[in-house]
Design a protein around this motif. Structure first.
Motif, mmCIF file in Angstrom:
data_model
loop_
_atom_site.group_PDB
_atom_site.id
_atom_site.type_symbol
_atom_site.label_atom_id
_atom_site.label_comp_id
_atom_site.label_asym_id
_atom_site.label_seq_id
_atom_site.Cartn_x
_atom_site.Cartn_y
_atom_site.Cartn_z
ATOM 1 N N ALA A 15 -0.467 0.494 6.424
ATOM 2 C CA ALA A 15 0.728 1.043 5.757
ATOM 3 C C ALA A 15 1.896 0.095 5.960
ATOM 4 O O ALA A 15 1.959 -0.597 6.979
ATOM 5 C CB ALA A 15 1.075 2.403 6.373
ATOM 6 N N ASP A 16 2.752 0.043 4.997
ATOM 7 C CA ASP A 16 4.037 -0.657 5.208
ATOM 8 C C ASP A 16 5.118 -0.011 4.351
ATOM 9 O O ASP A 16 4.857 0.963 3.633
ATOM 10 C CB ASP A 16 3.904 -2.176 4.967
ATOM 11 N N GLY A 17 6.328 -0.537 4.470
ATOM 12 C CA GLY A 17 7.430 0.029 3.704
ATOM 13 C C GLY A 17 7.764 1.450 4.120
ATOM 14 O O GLY A 17 7.651 1.819 5.285
ATOM 15 N N ARG A 18 8.156 2.265 3.126
ATOM 16 C CA ARG A 18 8.567 3.644 3.392
ATOM 17 C C ARG A 18 7.441 4.489 4.027
ATOM 18 O O ARG A 18 7.680 5.205 5.004
ATOM 19 C CB ARG A 18 9.049 4.266 2.074
ATOM 20 N N PRO A 19 6.180 4.408 3.506
ATOM 21 C CA PRO A 19 5.115 5.190 4.166
ATOM 22 C C PRO A 19 4.973 4.839 5.637
ATOM 23 O O PRO A 19 4.825 5.714 6.482
ATOM 24 C CB PRO A 19 3.849 4.796 3.386
ATOM 25 N N ARG A 20 5.055 3.558 5.966
ATOM 26 C CA ARG A 20 4.921 3.144 7.363
ATOM 27 C C ARG A 20 6.054 3.747 8.208
ATOM 28 O O ARG A 20 5.829 4.211 9.330
ATOM 29 C CB ARG A 20 4.928 1.619 7.455
ATOM 30 N N ALA A 21 7.292 3.715 7.617
ATOM 31 C CA ALA A 21 8.438 4.265 8.361
ATOM 32 C C ALA A 21 8.210 5.743 8.663
ATOM 33 O O ALA A 21 8.519 6.216 9.759
ATOM 34 C CB ALA A 21 9.716 4.072 7.557
ATOM 35 N N PRO A 34 0.829 -1.205 0.000
ATOM 36 C CA PRO A 34 0.000 0.000 0.000
ATOM 37 C C PRO A 34 0.865 1.258 0.000
ATOM 38 O O PRO A 34 1.857 1.332 0.716
ATOM 39 C CB PRO A 34 -0.796 -0.113 1.301
ATOM 40 N N ASP A 35 0.500 2.220 -0.824
ATOM 41 C CA ASP A 35 1.232 3.473 -0.869
ATOM 42 C C ASP A 35 0.304 4.593 -0.410
ATOM 43 O O ASP A 35 -0.848 4.357 -0.075
ATOM 44 C CB ASP A 35 1.749 3.715 -2.294
ATOM 45 N N PHE A 36 0.798 5.828 -0.423
ATOM 46 C CA PHE A 36 0.005 6.924 0.137
ATOM 47 C C PHE A 36 -1.367 7.122 -0.512
ATOM 48 O O PHE A 36 -2.321 7.462 0.197
ATOM 49 C CB PHE A 36 0.814 8.220 0.132
ATOM 50 N N PRO A 37 -1.529 6.916 -1.841
ATOM 51 C CA PRO A 37 -2.892 7.084 -2.380
ATOM 52 C C PRO A 37 -3.906 6.175 -1.676
ATOM 53 O O PRO A 37 -5.001 6.603 -1.310
ATOM 54 C CB PRO A 37 -2.743 6.700 -3.853
ATOM 55 N N TYR A 38 -3.508 4.912 -1.417
ATOM 56 C CA TYR A 38 -4.411 3.979 -0.722
ATOM 57 C C TYR A 38 -4.603 4.417 0.728
ATOM 58 O O TYR A 38 -5.736 4.513 1.224
ATOM 59 C CB TYR A 38 -3.816 2.562 -0.772
ATOM 60 N N ILE A 39 -3.474 4.695 1.397
ATOM 61 C CA ILE A 39 -3.545 5.093 2.823
ATOM 62 C C ILE A 39 -4.423 6.337 2.977
ATOM 63 O O ILE A 39 -5.293 6.404 3.836
ATOM 64 C CB ILE A 39 -2.119 5.376 3.366
#
Lengths: 343, 213
Positions: free
Chosen positions: A81-87, A2-7
């Motif tokens: 969220a996961d990956g860079r957005p989560r961080a 998931p990336d920011f558009p989804y979040i």
């Protein structure tokens, strides 16, 4: 992934469940605490309130319900969220970890009971309830550091470093200041780079550092009697508007006016310097709240929406706590309204 | 059961002496009670003023605390209070007022500068600091109320005790001594009259015997 558009789509859906101005006014109009509780039971806080009322009553139940709701909200955002957005979102949520670690360390330092410390925690950060309980039951601060290392928390190395100093001199203040510095250093390190989201978060962090330094300078100025070296101990580096020399000038009453003019030129968000630290904090909190909430209408495909939403949610919770206390104490509605932050 | 009194001159002198001492005692105790009452009213005024300042300090402090709790959250406020515990020592001097031991409490300075409270100024809001400072004033007011009320209780107890003693002397001891003195005097007077009468009769008999002879 998931990336920011989804979040952001999910966060926008959550935004619709925030209270409207009319709902907040209706709550503000409740003449007594039971009337407030009744009105709160018809909002999205109803479930949390019902659960809290089983264990507590009155204002304490409201506090519990709001804390539980805030906790669920942050866990939910982290959950999708996961990956860079989560961080990046974790960097935002680390401030609650910082608050919780401070509570645990203070509790251990003062020899308070586990229940007492547990009651003062707000598990809205990255550390879950299980990890917090584990730390609370640790026999001493070294045990807390051990648990943090075991869960791989980013504050574990700095806690270990602070622990080494604390073991020698039992200086709790030095411990906390090291932790405060580590929080901003880590945040600024995580937001290095040219990506738009990192830049947004960096700006937010820098504004937070400047605000904290300005507040600290005025508080220390009111306390008085500290030399430059002692004052600089409380300065958090990393801000952009308020360097160390301006911090020192702001904390001395003789140079405060000129320091304030320089700060205004640098672009500090408050026009006039209020007379008391409380009025200053109120004005600065309002300006910060408006700036953060304004981010909700920023980049629709970036971190702004999450930051804006979390600010709106946090201030909504603070406003509800205020209204509940106003109803409990029978404070005039206008006095409560004056204290509220409407964004 | 009433005590049997020997109506002797020695007992009469003893009773008169006891009566004089008892009357002096009443006089002294009344003066002590008057002094204690004067002090009592002075302390009552102090105590009322202390109570009033406690009420005022509480009223303002609880509103400020509620606002701080609303803004910072109960958690942050409780965290700020965790390392702030301490022991407060007070100097208590014992003053003697007409033999009554009255504690005079010297109130210590309870207000502390920001850093002595163990609070981190970076993480503690101005509202929380103000709230802590307000509650230090509440603590000062509580100590002042405690100090005056301890004095008040001591003086009050002593006034009650003195009044009981005065009443016992005025209504029991002195009337008993007076009646005993009266009884002994009347018996002694009666005896004296009988002696005079007896002597007169003897004298008459002696004179009659002499004239008959």
């Amino acid at each position: 992934m998931p990336d920011f558009p989804y979040i952001n789509a999910r966060v926008r859906a959550m935004r619709s469940r925030l209270l409207t101005a009319a709902q907040l006014d209706e709550l503000l109009g409740a003449p007594t605490l039971p009337a407030f509780l009744q009105a709160l039971a018809s909002t999205p806080y109803a479930g949390d309130l019902q659960e809290a009322l089983v264990r507590f009553e009155g204002v304490r139940a409201v506090d519990e319900a709001l804390a539980r709701n805030l906790h669920r909200t942050t866990r939910k955002i982290l959950g999708f969220a996961d990956g860079r957005p989560r961080a990046l979102i974790e960097v935002v949520l680390l401030r609650w970890d910082l608050v919780n670690l401070r509570v645990i360390v203070r509790g251990k330092h003062a020899g308070r009971s586990g229940d007492e410390v547990m009651a003062a925690l707000l598990p809205a950060g990255t550390l879950g309830e299980a990890a917090l309980k584990e730390m609370v039951t640790a026999p001493d601060i070294a045990g807390v550091v051990g648990t943090l290392e075991a869960v791989g928390h980013p504050f574990a190395p700095v806690m270990a470093e602070a622990m080494a100093g604390y073991a020698g001199n039992q200086d709790l203040l030095a411990f906390e200041l090291l932790l405060d510095r580590a929080y901003v250093e880590r945040g600024l390190r995580q937001t290095r780079g040219r990506s738009g989201d990192a830049a947004v978060l960096r700006e937010v962090l820098q504004a937070e550092i400047d605000a904290a330094n300005a507040k600290t300078a005025l508080k220390l100025g009111s306390a008085g009697g500290l030399d430059e070296e002692a004052l600089l101990r409380f300065f958090i580096p990393g801000g952009v508007l308020l360097p160390a020399d301006l911090f020192l000038a702001l904390s001395a009453s003789s140079t405060r006016a000129s320091a304030w003019r320089r700060l205004r030129i640098n672009g500090f968000p408050i026009r006039d310097l209020p007379e008391t630290p409380i009025e200053f904090e109120r004005a600065l909190d309002l300006a910060t709240a408006q700036a953060l909430a304004g981010r909700y209408s920023g980049d629709p495909l970036g971190l702004d929406i999450v930051i804006g939403y979390l600010a709106l949610k946090t201030y909504e919770v603070a406003n509800l706590r205020l209204v509940a206390r106003g109803a409990f104490l029978g404070l005039p509605r206008e006095a409560v309204r004056r204290e509220m932050v409407r964004v | 059961m009433a005590e049997v009194i020997s109506p002797t001159r020695m007992n009469l002198l003893q009773r008169r002496n006891q009566l004089r001492v008892a009357q002096q005692g009443v006089d002294l105790l009344k003066r002590k009670r008057d002094a204690l009452v004067a002090d009592f009213f002075k302390v009552v005024r102090e105590s009322l003023a202390a109570r009033e300042s406690l009420s005022a300090a509480c009223r303002d402090s609880y509103v400020a605390l509620s606002l701080a709790k609303a803004w910072e959250g109960r958690e942050a406020l409780e965290a700020a209070a965790l390392p702030a515990g301490r022991e407060i020592l007070m100097d208590i001097e014992i003053r003697s007022l007409w033999g009554t031991r009255i504690p005079e409490v010297t109130l210590p300075e309870v207000r502390r500068p920001l850093l002595e409270r163990g609070q981190n100024p970076v993480a503690t809001s101005a509202r929380t600091i103000e709230s802590a400072s307000n509650f230090e004033e509440v603590l000062t007011a509580i100590l002042a109320v405690g100090a005056t009320e301890v004095k008040l209780r001591r003086i009050g107890e002593e006034i009650k005790k003195t009044t009981r003693r005065v009443n016992a002397l005025e209504q029991v001891v002195i009337p008993r001594l007076v009646s005993e003195t009266r009884f002994i005097s009347s018996v002694l007077e009666q005896r004296a009259r009988e002696d005079v009468f007896r002597l007169k009769r003897i004298k008459k008999k002696l004179e009659a015997k002499k004239s008959g002879a």
